[in-house]
Design an enzyme around this catalytic site. Sequence first.
Site, PDB file in Angstrom:
ATOM      1  N   GLU A  73       0.808  -1.212   0.000  1.00 58.26           N
ATOM      2  CA  GLU A  73       0.000   0.000   0.000  1.00 58.26           C
ATOM      3  C   GLU A  73       0.848   1.271   0.000  1.00 58.26           C
ATOM      4  OE1 GLU A  73      -4.130  -1.524   1.969  1.00 58.26           O
ATOM      5  OE2 GLU A  73      -2.534  -1.034   3.386  1.00 58.26           O
ATOM      6  N   TYR A 119      -9.289  18.808  20.271  1.00 56.87           N
ATOM      7  CA  TYR A 119      -8.096  18.045  19.907  1.00 56.87           C
ATOM      8  C   TYR A 119      -8.266  17.315  18.591  1.00 56.87           C
ATOM      9  CZ  TYR A 119      -6.169  19.434  24.311  1.00 56.87           C
ATOM     10  OH  TYR A 119      -5.694  20.201  25.326  1.00 56.87           O
TER      11      TYR A 119
END
Length: 210
Positions: A73, A119
């Site tokens: 990948e 966050y």
Amino acid sequence: MNERDTRQLLCELAFSLFARGFSVGSAGNISARLTDGYLMTPTNSNLGRLEPSRLSKLDADFHHVGGDKPSKEVFMHRAFYRARADVGAVVHLHSTQATAVSCLPDVDQGNPIPPLTPYFVMRVGRHMPIIRYYRPGDPAMEPAIHAAAHDARAVLLANHGPVVSGKTLTDAVHAAEELEEAAKLFLMLRNQSPRLLDSDQVDDLLRTFS
């Protein structure tokens, strides 16, 4: 950070992800940019059992030049590096909660996880699209990831899992971890009406912590 230290850190962070269940078996792969190319986890490797000396090394054009054979990948990592000059590392996981979100047909395919926490916005950004399903290892997904990466630090591969970038190896791993927690929160709150961060709050976070 020099190549030796990058090799060591990549293996340490990969082990931490594996030990905490972010990756199982030989799932997932990690890469990091070097001054003369890239390091990548080898094909069929277990993130909990990596050896620094056996990491795949690729040159600046992503040709294999050292170590074990790289992940099949590699193209999804290449898509981010070529789309964004600020990317120093890429993490692809099959983490459970984020993958679960990637399987849902009725979420916003352009941005499935809303701004629930600061966050998540700080580490993942404003947009994170779902890339339509491709068979694992199919290089045909590279153009789709590349196009999305111009405006996104991370994507979800439909029915597959997240691909997350960062300025550094540590940044990319932290962003992947934050994405998994945000996905968990999203699934917990999906049938409710949670308070979201508004556009001004998101803009403030991106200006302050970009």
